[in-house]
Design an enzyme around this catalytic site. Structure first.
Site, mmCIF file in Angstrom:
data_model
loop_
_atom_site.group_PDB
_atom_site.id
_atom_site.type_symbol
_atom_site.label_atom_id
_atom_site.label_comp_id
_atom_site.label_asym_id
_atom_site.label_seq_id
_atom_site.Cartn_x
_atom_site.Cartn_y
_atom_site.Cartn_z
ATOM 1 N N ASP A 60 0.724 -1.292 -0.335
ATOM 2 C CA ASP A 60 0.071 0.156 0.224
ATOM 3 C C ASP A 60 1.107 1.331 -0.168
ATOM 4 O O ASP A 60 0.379 2.403 0.749
ATOM 5 C CB ASP A 60 -0.747 -0.252 1.167
ATOM 6 N N GLU A 65 -0.484 9.092 0.896
ATOM 7 C CA GLU A 65 -1.579 10.099 2.470
ATOM 8 C C GLU A 65 -1.386 9.834 3.772
ATOM 9 O O GLU A 65 -1.505 10.502 4.889
ATOM 10 C CB GLU A 65 -2.753 10.520 1.726
ATOM 11 N N ASP A 66 -2.035 8.583 3.783
ATOM 12 C CA ASP A 66 -2.171 8.028 5.296
ATOM 13 C C ASP A 66 -0.722 8.161 6.299
ATOM 14 O O ASP A 66 -1.474 7.690 6.811
ATOM 15 C CB ASP A 66 -2.832 6.444 4.912
ATOM 16 N N ARG A 85 0.920 -1.544 7.378
ATOM 17 C CA ARG A 85 1.256 -0.145 6.833
ATOM 18 C C ARG A 85 2.163 0.310 8.152
ATOM 19 O O ARG A 85 2.860 2.019 6.799
ATOM 20 C CB ARG A 85 -0.088 0.500 6.790
ATOM 21 N N ARG A 130 -9.836 2.913 11.368
ATOM 22 C CA ARG A 130 -7.856 3.493 11.154
ATOM 23 C C ARG A 130 -7.915 3.853 11.873
ATOM 24 O O ARG A 130 -6.402 3.458 12.214
ATOM 25 C CB ARG A 130 -7.702 3.418 9.073
ATOM 26 N N HIS A 160 -12.308 5.662 4.475
ATOM 27 C CA HIS A 160 -11.847 7.498 5.779
ATOM 28 C C HIS A 160 -13.159 7.982 5.795
ATOM 29 O O HIS A 160 -13.134 8.028 4.858
ATOM 30 C CB HIS A 160 -9.981 7.668 4.921
ATOM 31 N N CYS A 247 -5.482 9.983 -2.232
ATOM 32 C CA CYS A 247 -4.058 9.131 -0.819
ATOM 33 C C CYS A 247 -2.832 9.315 -1.738
ATOM 34 O O CYS A 247 -2.568 7.907 -1.295
ATOM 35 C CB CYS A 247 -4.791 7.680 -1.441
#
Ligand code: CIR
Length: 259
Positions: A60, A65-66, A85, A130, A160, A247
């Site tokens: 991923d 962005e995460d 992640r 998350r 999200h 993202c």
């Protein structure tokens, strides 16, 4: 000078995390081509694209962005909710420290950047599968020295907060009201996505334009009718990995040539 941090599509993308979507075959070469088109769109809108080092073993990694929330004053390194992640963040921290002082979200808080929607001096933070309430408290504490308002928003039915709502113009949000309560954002105006396109609320605003998936044509038309300039990008394979247009970059301003 707007910077857009991106990261290449990993050859292992097909092993990505999935929460709300069934696993479908992902054409990784096509996903990589979509990602190149996305980077090209960012450049046409004036951003300088800075690629983080590739992470071929992290499926991923393209969804940068995460990994962080970059504000004018500070960058907060996230602690992604999916343990697979978490190794993504170190290289991003290494890159962002050229531009910002860093702070970090620590356990037991978990936070994906996709759950943080900044509108002016307000950070709406999705409480999702998350990101948890400890993260809302942690962000509130870290941002104490600056005048940000941190507002928790319950998210249901999607990954999200920014799967459910994004900013598409001054005072204007695009949202799927089934996944998030539009009233939470008053007095901002909320444009609903087309009922036929529940996943269409994720738009990436750059100035007066939004980068937007080409396959959400009905919602694109609504945006244009509302006066928003739409820059369509191909995003079909990326969407199979439960990703969208916000993202795939971390967008922020800099006056430094650190890159
Ligand atoms: C995940 O489930 O974490 C990835 N497959 C998709 C992440 C998309 N990120 C985002 O919406 N900010």
């Amino acid at each position: 000078m707007p910077i857009a941090v991106t990261r290449a599509v990993s050859p292992t993308l097909a092993d990505c995390e999935l929460t709300h979507l069934p696993r479908q075959r992902i054409d990784v070469a096509r996903a990589a081509a979509e990602h190149l088109a996305y980077e090209a769109a960012l450049r046409t809108l004036g951003a300088t694209v800075v690629r983080a080092p590739p992470a071929p073993d992290l499926p991923d990694a393209v969804f940068v962005e995460d990994t962080a929330i970059v504000l004018d004053e500070i960058a907060v390194i996230a602690r992604p909710g999916a343990p697979s992640r978490r190794p993504e963040t170190e290289a991003i921290a290494g890159l962002l420290q050229r531009y910002r002082t860093l702070a970090r979200i620590e356990a037991p808080a978990t936070l994906d950047g996709g759950d943080v929607l900044r509108v002016g001096r307000t950070l709406y933070v999705g409480v999702s599968s998350r990101s948890n309430r400890e993260a809302v408290a942690a962000l509130t504490g870290l941002l104490g020295p600056w005048d940000y308002r941190v507002v928790a928003v319950e998210v249901t039915g999607c990954l999200h907060l920014k799967s459910a709502v994004t900013e598409v113009g001054d005072g204007l949000l695009l949202a799927n009201p089934r996944w998030v309560s539009a009233g939470r954002f008053a007095p901002l105006e909320v444009l609903p996505v087309s009922d036929a396109e529940p996943g269409a609320a994720n738009a990436l605003r750059i100035g007066d334009a939004v980068v937007f998936p080409a396959h959400h044509a009905r919602t694109a038309r609504r945006l244009e009718e509302a006066g928003v300039r739409v820059v369509p990008v191909p995003c079909v394979e990326i969407a199979k990995a439960e990703g969208g247009v916000t993202c795939c970059s971390l967008l922020f301003e800099t006056d430094s040539l650190a890159a």
